[in-house]
Design an enzyme around this catalytic site. Sequence first.
Site, PDB file in Angstrom:
ATOM      1  CB  SER A 162      51.691  72.225  60.726  1.00  0.00           C
ATOM      2  OG  SER A 162      50.675  71.957  59.790  1.00  0.00           O
ATOM      3  CE1 TYR A 183      50.491  78.196  61.113  1.00  0.00           C
ATOM      4  CE2 TYR A 183      49.902  76.520  59.492  1.00  0.00           C
ATOM      5  CZ  TYR A 183      50.129  76.891  60.807  1.00  0.00           C
ATOM      6  OH  TYR A 183      50.005  75.954  61.804  1.00  0.00           O
ATOM      7  CE  LYS A 207      53.139  76.478  62.998  1.00  0.00           C
ATOM      8  NZ  LYS A 207      53.411  76.880  64.373  1.00  0.00           N
ATOM      9  CE1 TYR A 218      51.616  69.715  67.810  1.00  0.00           C
ATOM     10  CE2 TYR A 218      50.224  71.598  67.372  1.00  0.00           C
ATOM     11  CZ  TYR A 218      51.190  70.990  68.129  1.00  0.00           C
ATOM     12  OH  TYR A 218      51.715  71.650  69.204  1.00  0.00           O
ATOM     13  CG  PHE A 219      48.717  64.544  60.550  1.00  0.00           C
ATOM     14  CD1 PHE A 219      49.986  64.495  61.155  1.00  0.00           C
ATOM     15  CD2 PHE A 219      48.634  64.241  59.209  1.00  0.00           C
ATOM     16  CE1 PHE A 219      51.128  64.134  60.434  1.00  0.00           C
ATOM     17  CE2 PHE A 219      49.760  63.871  58.475  1.00  0.00           C
ATOM     18  CZ  PHE A 219      51.008  63.826  59.087  1.00  0.00           C
ATOM     19  CG  ASP A 251      41.829  72.127  50.373  1.00  0.00           C
ATOM     20  OD1 ASP A 251      42.586  72.684  51.195  1.00  0.00           O
ATOM     21  OD2 ASP A 251      40.590  72.115  50.478  1.00  0.00           O
TER      22      ASP A 251
HETATM   23  P1  NAD Z   1      45.544  79.391  69.041  1.00  0.00           P
HETATM   24  O1  NAD Z   1      45.452  80.619  68.224  1.00  0.00           O
HETATM   25  O2  NAD Z   1      44.306  78.920  69.743  1.00  0.00           O
HETATM   26  O3  NAD Z   1      46.695  79.546  70.137  1.00  0.00           O
HETATM   27  C1  NAD Z   1      47.849  80.318  69.916  1.00  0.00           C
HETATM   28  C2  NAD Z   1      48.013  81.248  71.103  1.00  0.00           C
HETATM   29  O4  NAD Z   1      49.193  82.039  70.887  1.00  0.00           O
HETATM   30  C3  NAD Z   1      46.834  82.230  71.254  1.00  0.00           C
HETATM   31  O5  NAD Z   1      46.368  82.173  72.589  1.00  0.00           O
HETATM   32  C4  NAD Z   1      47.450  83.602  70.942  1.00  0.00           C
HETATM   33  O6  NAD Z   1      46.850  84.629  71.693  1.00  0.00           O
HETATM   34  C5  NAD Z   1      48.919  83.372  71.267  1.00  0.00           C
HETATM   35  N1  NAD Z   1      49.846  84.240  70.545  1.00  0.00           N
HETATM   36  C6  NAD Z   1      49.912  84.480  69.207  1.00  0.00           C
HETATM   37  N2  NAD Z   1      50.927  85.333  68.929  1.00  0.00           N
HETATM   38  C7  NAD Z   1      51.524  85.624  70.125  1.00  0.00           C
HETATM   39  C8  NAD Z   1      52.621  86.447  70.506  1.00  0.00           C
HETATM   40  N3  NAD Z   1      53.305  87.173  69.619  1.00  0.00           N
HETATM   41  N4  NAD Z   1      52.967  86.511  71.812  1.00  0.00           N
HETATM   42  C9  NAD Z   1      52.276  85.798  72.746  1.00  0.00           C
HETATM   43  N5  NAD Z   1      51.220  85.022  72.445  1.00  0.00           N
HETATM   44  C10 NAD Z   1      50.851  84.930  71.147  1.00  0.00           C
HETATM   45  O7  NAD Z   1      46.132  78.224  68.113  1.00  0.00           O
HETATM   46  P2  NAD Z   1      46.207  76.653  68.350  1.00  0.00           P
HETATM   47  O8  NAD Z   1      45.258  75.999  67.418  1.00  0.00           O
HETATM   48  O9  NAD Z   1      46.169  76.355  69.789  1.00  0.00           O
HETATM   49  O10 NAD Z   1      47.662  76.378  67.768  1.00  0.00           O
HETATM   50  C11 NAD Z   1      48.808  76.365  68.600  1.00  0.00           C
HETATM   51  C12 NAD Z   1      50.043  76.167  67.736  1.00  0.00           C
HETATM   52  O11 NAD Z   1      49.891  74.951  66.995  1.00  0.00           O
HETATM   53  C13 NAD Z   1      50.253  77.262  66.696  1.00  0.00           C
HETATM   54  O12 NAD Z   1      51.636  77.511  66.591  1.00  0.00           O
HETATM   55  C14 NAD Z   1      49.717  76.649  65.422  1.00  0.00           C
HETATM   56  O13 NAD Z   1      50.319  77.198  64.295  1.00  0.00           O
HETATM   57  C15 NAD Z   1      50.087  75.191  65.609  1.00  0.00           C
HETATM   58  N6  NAD Z   1      49.248  74.268  64.817  1.00  0.00           N
HETATM   59  C16 NAD Z   1      47.893  74.333  64.934  1.00  0.00           C
HETATM   60  C17 NAD Z   1      47.103  73.479  64.153  1.00  0.00           C
HETATM   61  C18 NAD Z   1      45.591  73.552  64.234  1.00  0.00           C
HETATM   62  O14 NAD Z   1      44.926  73.005  63.345  1.00  0.00           O
HETATM   63  N7  NAD Z   1      45.014  74.150  65.288  1.00  0.00           N
HETATM   64  C19 NAD Z   1      47.693  72.550  63.281  1.00  0.00           C
HETATM   65  C20 NAD Z   1      49.079  72.496  63.200  1.00  0.00           C
HETATM   66  C21 NAD Z   1      49.858  73.374  63.989  1.00  0.00           C
HETATM   67  N1  UFG Z   2      36.642  71.673  54.099  1.00  0.00           N
HETATM   68  C1  UFG Z   2      35.388  71.814  53.519  1.00  0.00           C
HETATM   69  N2  UFG Z   2      34.622  72.884  53.889  1.00  0.00           N
HETATM   70  C2  UFG Z   2      35.037  73.797  54.810  1.00  0.00           C
HETATM   71  C3  UFG Z   2      36.312  73.635  55.392  1.00  0.00           C
HETATM   72  C4  UFG Z   2      37.090  72.565  55.006  1.00  0.00           C
HETATM   73  O1  UFG Z   2      34.987  71.024  52.681  1.00  0.00           O
HETATM   74  O2  UFG Z   2      34.302  74.761  55.091  1.00  0.00           O
HETATM   75  C5  UFG Z   2      37.466  70.498  53.727  1.00  0.00           C
HETATM   76  C6  UFG Z   2      38.800  70.869  53.084  1.00  0.00           C
HETATM   77  O3  UFG Z   2      38.645  71.040  51.702  1.00  0.00           O
HETATM   78  C7  UFG Z   2      39.672  69.668  53.479  1.00  0.00           C
HETATM   79  C8  UFG Z   2      39.113  69.256  54.854  1.00  0.00           C
HETATM   80  O4  UFG Z   2      37.801  69.794  54.909  1.00  0.00           O
HETATM   81  O5  UFG Z   2      39.454  68.598  52.586  1.00  0.00           O
HETATM   82  C9  UFG Z   2      39.941  69.781  56.027  1.00  0.00           C
HETATM   83  O6  UFG Z   2      40.111  71.189  55.871  1.00  0.00           O
HETATM   84  P1  UFG Z   2      40.629  72.119  57.065  1.00  0.00           P
HETATM   85  O7  UFG Z   2      40.625  73.528  56.584  1.00  0.00           O
HETATM   86  O8  UFG Z   2      39.883  71.828  58.316  1.00  0.00           O
HETATM   87  O9  UFG Z   2      42.109  71.587  57.325  1.00  0.00           O
HETATM   88  P2  UFG Z   2      43.372  71.485  56.366  1.00  0.00           P
HETATM   89  O10 UFG Z   2      43.720  70.033  56.289  1.00  0.00           O
HETATM   90  O11 UFG Z   2      43.164  72.212  55.114  1.00  0.00           O
HETATM   91  O12 UFG Z   2      44.472  72.280  57.188  1.00  0.00           O
HETATM   92  C10 UFG Z   2      44.655  72.129  58.601  1.00  0.00           C
HETATM   93  C11 UFG Z   2      45.130  73.442  59.196  1.00  0.00           C
HETATM   94  C12 UFG Z   2      46.517  73.756  58.688  1.00  0.00           C
HETATM   95  C13 UFG Z   2      47.430  72.603  58.971  1.00  0.00           C
HETATM   96  C14 UFG Z   2      46.880  71.324  58.379  1.00  0.00           C
HETATM   97  C15 UFG Z   2      47.728  70.147  58.746  1.00  0.00           C
HETATM   98  O13 UFG Z   2      44.262  74.504  58.843  1.00  0.00           O
HETATM   99  O14 UFG Z   2      47.018  74.866  59.392  1.00  0.00           O
HETATM  100  O15 UFG Z   2      45.550  71.104  58.871  1.00  0.00           O
HETATM  101  O16 UFG Z   2      47.931  70.125  60.116  1.00  0.00           O
HETATM  102  F1  UFG Z   2      48.615  72.845  58.423  1.00  0.00           F
END
Ligand code: NAD
Ligand code: UFG
Length: 337
Positions: A124, A149, A153, A177-178, A295
């Site tokens: 991330s 969290y 990572k 990922y962004f 933030d």
């Molecule tokens: P998600 O929660 O939709 O998917 C994660 C999946 O993992 C879920 O289906 C959950 O049931 C499963 N899981 C969790 N713990 C488990 C375990 N112990 N055993 C088996 N399965 C398990 O999340 P996502 O948004 O698809 O994210 C996928 C990955 O990408 C995660 O590792 C997350 O941290 C990472 N990531 C997500 C974002 C985001 O904004 N969505 C950004 C950066 C990184």
């Molecule tokens: N924001 C609001 N109101 C809300 C939610 C968010 O104003 O209800 C604003 C935040 O202050 C920020 C922007 O929208 O400026 C994006 O916020 P998000 O919570 O959607 O995302 P972040 O960039 O804070 O974080 C996300 C994931 C993290 C990951 C990061 C970078 O939640 O897990 O992107 O990948 F690490």
Amino acid sequence: MKILVTGGTGYIGSHTCVELIKNKHEVVIVDNLYNSSIAVLDRIEMISGVKPKFYQVDILDREALEAVFKDNKFDACIHFAGYKAVGESCEIPLTYYKNNISGSINLYELMRKYHVDNLVFSSSATVYGDDFEVPFKEEYGLGTTTNPYGSTKKMNEMILTDLAKADKDFSTVLLRYFNPIGAHESGLIGEVPNGIPNNLVPYIAQTASGQRDFLRVWGNDYDTVDGTGVRDYIHVVDLAKAHVLAIEYAYKNKGSEVINIGTGKGYSVLEVLHAYEKACGHEIPYKIMDRRPGDIATCYADTEKASKLLGFKAEYDINKMCEDSYRFTSLNPDGIK
Ligand code: NAD
Ligand code: UFG
């Protein structure tokens, strides 16, 4: 390739399975369904024509996970399984470290034992912390994370980089990922937030559909275009396509690489809100609040390495991201059942 996808029924995992199948890979999913639904498998089949083999297994259950490796000869693994809520990770850090670190180590040990040599890991942009200037470049390395969290990572990145150094057969691509948003354009798969959404677009989606009264905009006094926070939003289907390129890259090249996956362009909270208003066809109420602790003002990716190494370039713009998010939320008000 035959690819193990942990967390494959989740948000990013399900979209990635669709793209892997489209590219003729065989997909086997392991997920404990903690944050996803078994019905996702039918949705993947509806889109791709193939229902992936599925094991309801917790990666913390080493014996059950080993049985999956005994049953299947994998060429590669894409590891999504983990917990991802920043705020919750501060309340229950041990649960996060256990799942995201111990679970991952179980997986990596089994990959070594069964000679599965190629891995893509979900990292991330959070690992940059607020130590560096935008655009964030991979060569900056790891910043100071501000929550458990983010630390999980960072630790996974360190573990995998060390492993690739020690074990010359092992190859890994760490994708930073962004901000993934949007949904598959079929409206069949997308993000189903757990409880009150913390992230911007799921919150806007629920406000647009009337489930929430107004969006709380966390601060409008940042040094940005309109004072609200700027992020690099990327369509989840673009992100999924990057995984196909990354696992194919890992298969052909040994060692470890860290690669940003974003669009390289930032949008403010209000710009995203207005794009969503266009997508749903009506105004969405909002109120300006104080800044949210932790933030940063601006976060976007340098995308050159993804382009050079993977040939990856994001295709979809913010309007398409909002349109697809709105379609998914409207068609699935109660999630994927
Ligand atoms: P998600 O929660 O939709 O998917 C994660 C999946 O993992 C879920 O289906 C959950 O049931 C499963 N899981 C969790 N713990 C488990 C375990 N112990 N055993 C088996 N399965 C398990 O999340 P996502 O948004 O698809 O994210 C996928 C990955 O990408 C995660 O590792 C997350 O941290 C990472 N990531 C997500 C974002 C985001 O904004 N969505 C950004 C950066 C990184
Ligand atoms: N924001 C609001 N109101 C809300 C939610 C968010 O104003 O209800 C604003 C935040 O202050 C920020 C922007 O929208 O400026 C994006 O916020 P998000 O919570 O959607 O995302 P972040 O960039 O804070 O974080 C996300 C994931 C993290 C990951 C990061 C970078 O939640 O897990 O992107 O990948 F690490």
